[in-house]
Design a protein around this motif. Structure first.
Motif, PDB file in Angstrom:
ATOM      1  N   ASN A 311     -12.904   3.715   4.296  1.00  0.00           N
ATOM      2  CA  ASN A 311     -11.999   3.187   3.268  1.00  0.00           C
ATOM      3  C   ASN A 311     -11.670   1.720   3.533  1.00  0.00           C
ATOM      4  OD1 ASN A 311     -10.114   3.526   0.966  1.00  0.00           O
ATOM      5  ND2 ASN A 311      -8.622   3.044   2.540  1.00  0.00           N
ATOM      6  N   ALA A 316     -12.522  -3.812   1.887  1.00  0.00           N
ATOM      7  CA  ALA A 316     -12.870  -5.209   2.182  1.00  0.00           C
ATOM      8  C   ALA A 316     -13.980  -5.672   1.224  1.00  0.00           C
ATOM      9  CB  ALA A 316     -13.300  -5.341   3.631  1.00  0.00           C
ATOM     10  N   LYS A 318     -14.743  -4.227  -1.711  1.00  0.00           N
ATOM     11  CA  LYS A 318     -14.248  -4.153  -3.093  1.00  0.00           C
ATOM     12  C   LYS A 318     -13.409  -5.384  -3.459  1.00  0.00           C
ATOM     13  CE  LYS A 318     -11.201  -0.756  -3.981  1.00  0.00           C
ATOM     14  NZ  LYS A 318     -10.722   0.602  -4.250  1.00  0.00           N
ATOM     15  N   TYR A 319     -12.565  -5.821  -2.519  1.00  0.00           N
ATOM     16  CA  TYR A 319     -11.633  -6.905  -2.837  1.00  0.00           C
ATOM     17  C   TYR A 319     -12.137  -8.288  -2.396  1.00  0.00           C
ATOM     18  CZ  TYR A 319      -8.578  -2.971  -3.827  1.00  0.00           C
ATOM     19  OH  TYR A 319      -8.055  -1.812  -4.344  1.00  0.00           O
ATOM     20  N   ASP A 342     -11.854  -9.993   5.944  1.00  0.00           N
ATOM     21  CA  ASP A 342     -12.633 -10.380   4.764  1.00  0.00           C
ATOM     22  C   ASP A 342     -12.154 -11.723   4.234  1.00  0.00           C
ATOM     23  OD1 ASP A 342     -10.553 -10.043   2.643  1.00  0.00           O
ATOM     24  OD2 ASP A 342     -10.640  -7.936   3.228  1.00  0.00           O
ATOM     25  N   LEU A 355       2.493  -1.946   1.607  1.00  0.00           N
ATOM     26  CA  LEU A 355       1.062  -1.692   1.424  1.00  0.00           C
ATOM     27  C   LEU A 355       0.613  -0.284   1.829  1.00  0.00           C
ATOM     28  CD1 LEU A 355      -1.002  -3.687   0.361  1.00  0.00           C
ATOM     29  CD2 LEU A 355      -1.816  -3.950   2.688  1.00  0.00           C
ATOM     30  N   ARG A 361      -0.286  -0.185  -4.932  1.00  0.00           N
ATOM     31  CA  ARG A 361      -1.359  -1.162  -5.110  1.00  0.00           C
ATOM     32  C   ARG A 361      -0.689  -2.515  -5.237  1.00  0.00           C
ATOM     33  NH1 ARG A 361      -6.116  -0.307  -8.838  1.00  0.00           N
ATOM     34  NH2 ARG A 361      -7.250  -0.889  -6.966  1.00  0.00           N
ATOM     35  N   SER A 362      -1.322  -3.516  -4.669  1.00  0.00           N
ATOM     36  CA  SER A 362      -0.713  -4.837  -4.668  1.00  0.00           C
ATOM     37  C   SER A 362      -0.502  -5.346  -6.096  1.00  0.00           C
ATOM     38  CB  SER A 362      -1.640  -5.767  -3.896  1.00  0.00           C
ATOM     39  OG  SER A 362      -1.247  -7.074  -4.121  1.00  0.00           O
ATOM     40  N   GLY A 372      -9.324   2.327  -8.101  1.00  0.00           N
ATOM     41  CA  GLY A 372      -8.534   2.781  -6.944  1.00  0.00           C
ATOM     42  C   GLY A 372      -7.159   3.226  -7.379  1.00  0.00           C
ATOM     43  N   ILE A 373      -6.514   4.042  -6.526  1.00  0.00           N
ATOM     44  CA  ILE A 373      -5.172   4.498  -6.892  1.00  0.00           C
ATOM     45  C   ILE A 373      -4.158   4.296  -5.773  1.00  0.00           C
ATOM     46  CG2 ILE A 373      -5.768   6.149  -8.700  1.00  0.00           C
ATOM     47  CD1 ILE A 373      -5.461   8.341  -6.535  1.00  0.00           C
ATOM     48  N   GLY A 374      -4.561   3.610  -4.716  1.00  0.00           N
ATOM     49  CA  GLY A 374      -3.577   3.300  -3.671  1.00  0.00           C
ATOM     50  C   GLY A 374      -3.248   4.452  -2.741  1.00  0.00           C
ATOM     51  N   GLY A 376      -5.755   5.367  -0.127  1.00  0.00           N
ATOM     52  CA  GLY A 376      -6.573   5.218   1.088  1.00  0.00           C
ATOM     53  C   GLY A 376      -5.786   4.722   2.285  1.00  0.00           C
ATOM     54  N   LEU A 377      -5.015   3.649   2.105  1.00  0.00           N
ATOM     55  CA  LEU A 377      -4.279   3.072   3.242  1.00  0.00           C
ATOM     56  C   LEU A 377      -3.183   4.024   3.709  1.00  0.00           C
ATOM     57  CD1 LEU A 377      -3.850  -0.716   2.380  1.00  0.00           C
ATOM     58  CD2 LEU A 377      -5.476   0.371   3.928  1.00  0.00           C
ATOM     59  N   TYR A 378      -2.547   4.692   2.748  1.00  0.00           N
ATOM     60  CA  TYR A 378      -1.481   5.641   3.099  1.00  0.00           C
ATOM     61  C   TYR A 378      -2.056   6.746   3.986  1.00  0.00           C
ATOM     62  CZ  TYR A 378       1.679   9.607   2.434  1.00  0.00           C
ATOM     63  OH  TYR A 378       2.490  10.688   2.639  1.00  0.00           O
ATOM     64  N   PHE A 403      -7.478  -6.211   8.563  1.00  0.00           N
ATOM     65  CA  PHE A 403      -6.844  -4.931   8.904  1.00  0.00           C
ATOM     66  C   PHE A 403      -7.249  -4.581  10.326  1.00  0.00           C
ATOM     67  CE2 PHE A 403      -6.502  -4.858   4.382  1.00  0.00           C
ATOM     68  CZ  PHE A 403      -5.369  -4.089   4.113  1.00  0.00           C
TER      69      PHE A 403
HETATM   70  P1  ADP Z   1      -6.980   1.513  -3.442  1.00  0.00           P
HETATM   71  O1  ADP Z   1      -7.931   0.524  -2.871  1.00  0.00           O
HETATM   72  O2  ADP Z   1      -7.634   2.771  -3.916  1.00  0.00           O
HETATM   73  O3  ADP Z   1      -6.066   0.906  -4.448  1.00  0.00           O
HETATM   74  P2  ADP Z   1      -5.806   1.650  -0.783  1.00  0.00           P
HETATM   75  O4  ADP Z   1      -4.692   2.515  -0.332  1.00  0.00           O
HETATM   76  O5  ADP Z   1      -7.051   1.707  -0.014  1.00  0.00           O
HETATM   77  O6  ADP Z   1      -6.013   2.056  -2.293  1.00  0.00           O
HETATM   78  O7  ADP Z   1      -5.259   0.166  -0.815  1.00  0.00           O
HETATM   79  C1  ADP Z   1      -3.962  -0.050  -1.336  1.00  0.00           C
HETATM   80  C2  ADP Z   1      -3.856  -1.463  -1.873  1.00  0.00           C
HETATM   81  O8  ADP Z   1      -3.928  -2.394  -0.774  1.00  0.00           O
HETATM   82  C3  ADP Z   1      -4.962  -1.888  -2.792  1.00  0.00           C
HETATM   83  O9  ADP Z   1      -4.726  -1.469  -4.123  1.00  0.00           O
HETATM   84  C4  ADP Z   1      -4.912  -3.400  -2.676  1.00  0.00           C
HETATM   85  O10 ADP Z   1      -3.825  -3.880  -3.454  1.00  0.00           O
HETATM   86  C5  ADP Z   1      -4.547  -3.601  -1.223  1.00  0.00           C
HETATM   87  N1  ADP Z   1      -5.711  -3.836  -0.347  1.00  0.00           N
HETATM   88  C6  ADP Z   1      -6.270  -2.964   0.509  1.00  0.00           C
HETATM   89  N2  ADP Z   1      -7.275  -3.526   1.184  1.00  0.00           N
HETATM   90  C7  ADP Z   1      -7.364  -4.801   0.737  1.00  0.00           C
HETATM   91  C8  ADP Z   1      -8.197  -5.914   1.044  1.00  0.00           C
HETATM   92  N3  ADP Z   1      -9.170  -5.825   1.955  1.00  0.00           N
HETATM   93  N4  ADP Z   1      -7.970  -7.068   0.384  1.00  0.00           N
HETATM   94  C9  ADP Z   1      -6.981  -7.180  -0.530  1.00  0.00           C
HETATM   95  N5  ADP Z   1      -6.157  -6.166  -0.873  1.00  0.00           N
HETATM   96  C10 ADP Z   1      -6.344  -5.002  -0.239  1.00  0.00           C
END
Ligand code: ADP
Length: 411
Positions: A311, A316, A318-319, A342, A355, A361-362, A372-374, A376-378, A403
């Motif tokens: 993830n 990295a 994707k964004y 990245d 985050l 999501r940012s 995405g739905i926010g 993965g990081l959680y 990260f």
């Molecule tokens: P998702 O990518 O499905 O939205 P994640 O939980 O993985 O969910 O990430 C949460 C949010 O963190 C993302 O929506 C984005 O706003 C931000 N984010 C995560 N990784 C990055 C990254 N490498 N660069 C910029 N923003 C990021």
């Protein structure tokens, strides 16, 4: 671990049980105090009054024990307790001539606070009985007006107590309703994500059949579309897995890790090889730098940790639209540290503290073009913390993000 609704509920129930236990203990102590006061006062009726106090306490205890098992007894105890207590104190007041004694008043306030253990309705009933019996005894003894003036004071104290108990019980009731809704939501997510797995797998199967050419070779245009179906199905699969993970966390089952000693740098190498194609498609670089020395083994649930790292690297890619991604792994003291940097869109500083929250999501406008739905990081943070590790992020909006995952070295 972040508290879940279920762990919060368990904690609040435990606290409520403890506080009830304290309430009952205080009540026994007050009755003991009553006996001591009678003894010190050398009352003529010391023995029969003490016997009455002991018997009334035994009756209360019997009701308490059986009200845990039987709803009718529980309801009855809400009537028996106030009557029983008011009878005891009035017997003491009458036979020991205590009507104008402060201890009598204190005891009445105490009876009125029955709402804490028995609910605010019992509190109202006890208070009414207390005030009525006090007035009758004062009238009967022909007491001075100043003793009657104690009544409003007593009532104010009791009313305040009853009001806060009322608020508490209502809040508790609403909390339980909310928890019920939360539980149905959790059940729904668990069921939906579980049931979505089967059609997702079936779609993969049909895509493979089409691509294999079992029903005739696909032309270029058809292949492009089937490829798109596969990519979208991959997104759907990821989403389904994340939702399933969430429901597993919510019911606290995620603590069952299947740990084994593993070499992180090898796992990373495999992941990067798989994801390289995504970076190539976007014409960005994906570099992997690892220490030439072997890093210590890490005790981990390989499958869960793999999805966390996938993830992070997928994010990295994707964004990031230009430049590239650098993945590094090193040892720092007793930690193996994986860092993923990245040169992508970055994250606004004000968003950084939120985050790792669920569904966050940012606010970064560019984010809305990316799927995405926010979750993965959680999920990632929870998994890393279950391994005794931690996750950190540094980012500058418009410049890129780093990260870091810290995993403890196996002792
Ligand atoms: P998702 O990518 O499905 O939205 P994640 O939980 O993985 O969910 O990430 C949460 C949010 O963190 C993302 O929506 C984005 O706003 C931000 N984010 C995560 N990784 C990055 C990254 N490498 N660069 C910029 N923003 C990021």
């Amino acid at each position: 671990m972040e508290p879940t609704v279920n762990s919060g509920l368990a904690k609040s129930q435990k606290f409520l049980n403890t506080s009830n236990w304290v309430v009952h203990l205080v009540r026994i102590l007050v009755k003991a105090g009553l006996v001591v006061a009678l003894f010190v006062g050398q009352t003529t009726y010391f023995l029969p009054l003490t016997l009455h106090i002991i018997l009334s306490e035994i009756l209360d205890q019997i009701f308490l024990i059986f009200s845990k098992k039987n709803e009718t007894v529980k309801k009855l105890s809400k009537i028996v307790y106030p009557i029983n207590s008011v009878l005891v104190i009035n017997a003491v007041a009458y036979f020991a001539n205590w009507i104008e004694n402060d201890f009598y008043l204190i005891y009445l306030v105490h009876i009125s606070s029955a709402s804490v253990g028995y609910g605010y309705r019992t509190g109202i009933f006890s208070s009414a009985l207390s005030v009525a019996s006090y007035s009758l005894l004062l009238l009967h003894g022909g007491s001075e007006i100043e003793y009657f003036l104690r009544l409003p004071l007593l009532s104010i104290l009791v009313l305040r107590q009853l009001l806060s108990q009322f608020k508490f019980e209502k809040t508790d009731q609403y909390l339980k309703e909310i928890l019920g809704i939360e539980k149905s939501k959790q059940d729904f997510i668990a069921l939906a994500s579980h049931n979505l797995r089967t059609p997702v797998a079936a779609i993969y199967g049909y895509i493979e059949i089409l691509l294999r050419g079992d029903f005739g070779k696909l032309n270029d245009r058809q292949s492009v579309f089937v490829d798109r179906i596969r990519n979208n199905n991959q997104e759907l699969e990821k989403l389904t897995e994340q939702l399933l993970q969430i429901s597993i966390f919510e019911v606290g089952k995620a603590n069952n890790l299947f740990k084994q000693a593993a070499q992180v740098e090898v796992i990373l190498e495999e992941i990067i090889e798989k994801l390289r194609v995504l970076a190539e498609d976007k014409k960005i670089t994906l570099d992997y730098q690892r220490n030439s020395l072997m890093l210590p083994l890490i005790q981990m649930d390989v499958e869960k940790m793999q999805s966390v790292l996938v993830n992070l690297i997928e994010n990295a890619i994707k964004y990031t639209d230009k430049g590239g991604i650098k993945v590094m792994v090193n040892q720092e003291d007793n930690w193996v540290v994986i860092s993923i940097s990245d040169t992508g869109i970055g994250i606004p500083t004000s968003d950084l503290p939120k985050l790792f929250n669920k569904f966050y999501r940012s606010g970064n406008v560019l984010i809305y073009n990316k799927s995405g739905i926010g979750l993965g990081l959680y999920i990632g943070k929870q998994v890393v913390e279950l391994h005794g590790g931690k996750m950190a992020v540094d980012s500058v909006e418009g410049k890129g993000s780093t990260f870091r995952v810290y995993l403890p070295v196996a002792k």
